[in-house]
Design an enzyme around this catalytic site. Structure first.
Site, PDB file in Angstrom:
ATOM      1  N   SER A 200     -46.426   6.422  30.041  1.00 59.21           N
ATOM      2  CA  SER A 200     -45.231   7.153  29.697  1.00 59.21           C
ATOM      3  C   SER A 200     -44.522   8.010  30.292  1.00 59.21           C
ATOM      4  O   SER A 200     -44.931   8.315  31.967  1.00 59.21           O
ATOM      5  CB  SER A 200     -44.805   7.475  27.830  1.00 59.21           C
ATOM      6  OG  SER A 200     -43.607   7.339  27.677  1.00 59.21           O
ATOM      7  N   ASP A 427     -46.435  -3.902  25.215  1.00 58.34           N
ATOM      8  CA  ASP A 427     -45.307  -2.622  24.914  1.00 58.34           C
ATOM      9  C   ASP A 427     -43.512  -2.626  24.617  1.00 58.34           C
ATOM     10  O   ASP A 427     -43.607  -3.484  25.441  1.00 58.34           O
ATOM     11  CB  ASP A 427     -45.219  -1.541  26.668  1.00 58.34           C
ATOM     12  CG  ASP A 427     -44.498  -0.497  26.527  1.00 58.34           C
ATOM     13  OD1 ASP A 427     -43.777  -0.047  25.490  1.00 58.34           O
ATOM     14  OD2 ASP A 427     -45.025   0.226  27.172  1.00 58.34           O
ATOM     15  N   HIS A 464     -47.705   0.511  23.683  1.00 55.76           N
ATOM     16  CA  HIS A 464     -47.059   1.278  24.428  1.00 55.76           C
ATOM     17  C   HIS A 464     -47.886   2.703  24.200  1.00 55.76           C
ATOM     18  O   HIS A 464     -48.854   3.520  23.541  1.00 55.76           O
ATOM     19  CB  HIS A 464     -45.628   2.132  24.158  1.00 55.76           C
ATOM     20  CG  HIS A 464     -44.895   3.076  24.577  1.00 55.76           C
ATOM     21  ND1 HIS A 464     -44.847   3.165  25.929  1.00 55.76           N
ATOM     22  CD2 HIS A 464     -44.578   4.465  25.198  1.00 55.76           C
ATOM     23  CE1 HIS A 464     -44.941   3.753  27.226  1.00 55.76           C
ATOM     24  NE2 HIS A 464     -44.149   5.130  26.165  1.00 55.76           N
TER      25      HIS A 464
END
Ligand code: CA
Length: 530
Positions: A200, A427, A464
């Protein structure tokens, strides 16, 4: 017993290696003493908060109560240039945590942060399903990105020029420099190999390390990177507007975002995608490996069947999956394929929310856009009125310092640097199409494509940074180490996941996808990357 010259030669070589690699630390007592002495480095601009010995054991290792096994190590925490912010629960200055194990393997790992940083995450270098980097003998360092806020989604820091620069890239640069110096001081020699690994925002920081510190790292691993965060935030607002257009309204006219789709409808979409595309890779196993061949159209669920989608709902899903466009229809970001994650709570939490909690697009996405992406910050901006022709220009200044979108890596690749990027195809926040677009633009090196130094792995079903109906456990730290230190490029990476007990699958370097060749359906060896 015959003693020949070869035996003597080997013995001599072994003794020489032992001498050369003699640990700089003279045992645990010496290590403890050296660790404590690091507190003497403290000055007003280099504020040492911690310099203490930590005994081996199971320790707190993450922001959500995670724990992990760790070896005996020196824990060092410092804040560079600490400053007050004038706001409650917000202070500035680059916080660094460095953990240096007694049995050091001669390597450094920079562990990337997450969200908008602002918290100092324990520097373990966790690898899901595998021993952490710290447990493997790495010295591991992390940073809070230049500020400490209420949590890692607190965007208020962005009104400060230096704090914004620190989050964008300077905290990574300063932490790298200080960590190498501290490691050199503690062990008596600098790291032989330096790595960066994060997901991320940590993935963006990993890519930033390769782009703005091209000589500092031998290998970087970037997972689900928010590499173009300014445009991630814009795309979140794009999705928010698409949902708001079709949501029912309350009596004041406010859109009830959480009612735009029912869970049954989203699960019908996931089932529809699976029904059409699962077997395209040769095996109906609940994973869409060949997403490139998938031509799912949500219009196939148009009402007339049950559960079904209305025409506005079909258009909203197409807008969301297509990503930000301007009024001329030009793509400003990238698209995401239809995948199984749309039926999961993570997708709802991002795009729809619940009666009690607004979607993250309307909170984190909105705040990131208002306070961070836009220059000047516009705290009162109504995200539903953001204009994708007129207002995009206001994100350019932040993008220039923050977005890790460079395609020129001659110095990084030139000194042998290697990069692994991975991304979950489910994601819920960042679209794979933005990443593949960047990857395809990478400047070729020596007549070869980027595959010679940078590889991209797309993980079907993974949300994610992990989760989803996916094989989300894989050891990219070993993969990058083998590539850097032994020259073995990752042609496939073996993955498993708790969503599919007893099953392994290969992850394939883009643009290849895994296809079933026949044989044991649980075994990754029955698949090839094509
Ligand atoms: Ca399949």
């Amino acid at each position: 017993m015959k003693i020949n010259t070869i035996t003597i030669g080997r013995a001599f070589a072994a003794a020489l290696i032992l001498f050369l690699s003699k640990p700089a630390l003279g045992g645990e007592a010496d290590a403890r003493e050296k660790c404590a002495s690091l507190s003497t480095l403290s000055t007003p601009t280099f504020r040492v908060d911690t310099a203490e010995w930590v005994a081996a054991g199971r320790l707190p290792a993450g922001p959500f109560g995670e724990t992990a096994e760790a070896p005996s190590h020196c824990l060092f925490r410092v804040v560079l240039d600490p400053r007050e912010s004038g706001m409650e629960e917000m202070s500035y200055g680059t916080g660094i945590e460095l953990r240096m194990p007694l049995d050091w393997n001669g390597r450094m790992l920079f562990q990337g942060g997450g969200g908008l940083d602002g918290v100092l995450i324990p520097a373990f270098g966790s690898v899901s399903g595998f021993p952490s980097a710290l447990a493997r003998g790495f010295a591991v360092v992390s940073t809070d990105g230049g500020h400490r806020g209420r949590n890692n989604v607190d965007a208020r820091f962005a009104v400060d020029q230096q704090a914004k620069l620190d989050f964008a890239y300077q905290a990574v640069a300063r932490t790298t420099r200080e960590a190498k110096a501290l490691i050199g001081r503690y062990y008596g020699r600098k790291p032989e190999y330096s790595y960066f690994m994060g997901c991320s925002t940590g993935g963006r920081e990993a890519m930033m390390a390769a782009q703005r510190l091209p000589l500092e790292f031998d290998g970087v691993v970037a997972g689900n990177p928010s590499f173009n965060l300014t445009q991630v935030a814009v795309n979140q607002i794009w999705s928010l507007q698409a949902v708001a257009r079709i949501a029912p309204r309350d009596e004041t006219g406010k859109p009830l975002l959480f009612e735009a789709f029912t869970d049954a409808q989203l699960q019908a979409v996931a089932a529809g995608v699976l029904g059409q595309c699962d077997a395209l890779d040769g095996l109906a196993d609940g994973i869409i490996h060949d997403y490139q061949a998938c031509r799912f159209d949500p219009a196939s669920l148009r009402c007339g069947t049950a559960p079904c989608l209305s025409t506005p709902q079909i258009e909203a899903l197409k807008d969301i999956h297509g990503g930000t466009r301007n009024s001329r229809g030009e793509s400003l970001y990238g698209s995401t394929p239809y995948d199984t994650g749309i039926g999961l709570p993570a997708w709802r939490a991002m795009h729809l929310g619940t009666r009690d909690n607004p979607p993250a697009n309307a909170s984190l996405g909105r705040d990131t856009l208002r306070l961070f992406s836009m220059t000047p910050a516009d705290p009162e901006l109504d995200p539903l009125r953001f204009d994708f022709d007129r207002d995009i220009a206001a994100t350019a200044e932040t993008a220039a310092i923050n977005d890790a979108v460079a395609t020129l890596h001659t110095s990084f690749a030139g000194h042998g640097g290697k990069m692994i990027v991975y991304h979950g195809l489910s994601d819920q926040a960042m679209w794979a199409g933005a990443l593949t677009r960047w990857y395809e633009r990478l400047t070729p090196r020596d007549g070869q494509g980027p595959q010679s130094w940078a590889r991209l792995f797309l993980v079907p079903g993974m949300t994610h940074c992990g989760g989803g109906q996916s094989t989300d456990r894989f050891d990219m730290l070993s993969a990058i180490q083998e590539w850097v230190e032994q020259g073995r490029a990752p042609d496939r990476v073996v993955a498993s996941g708790k969503a599919f007990p007893g099953v392994t699958r290969p992850l394939c370097p883009y643009p290849k996808v895994a296809r079933f060749d026949g044989g044991d359906e649980d075994d990754e060896k029955s698949f090839s990357c094509r």
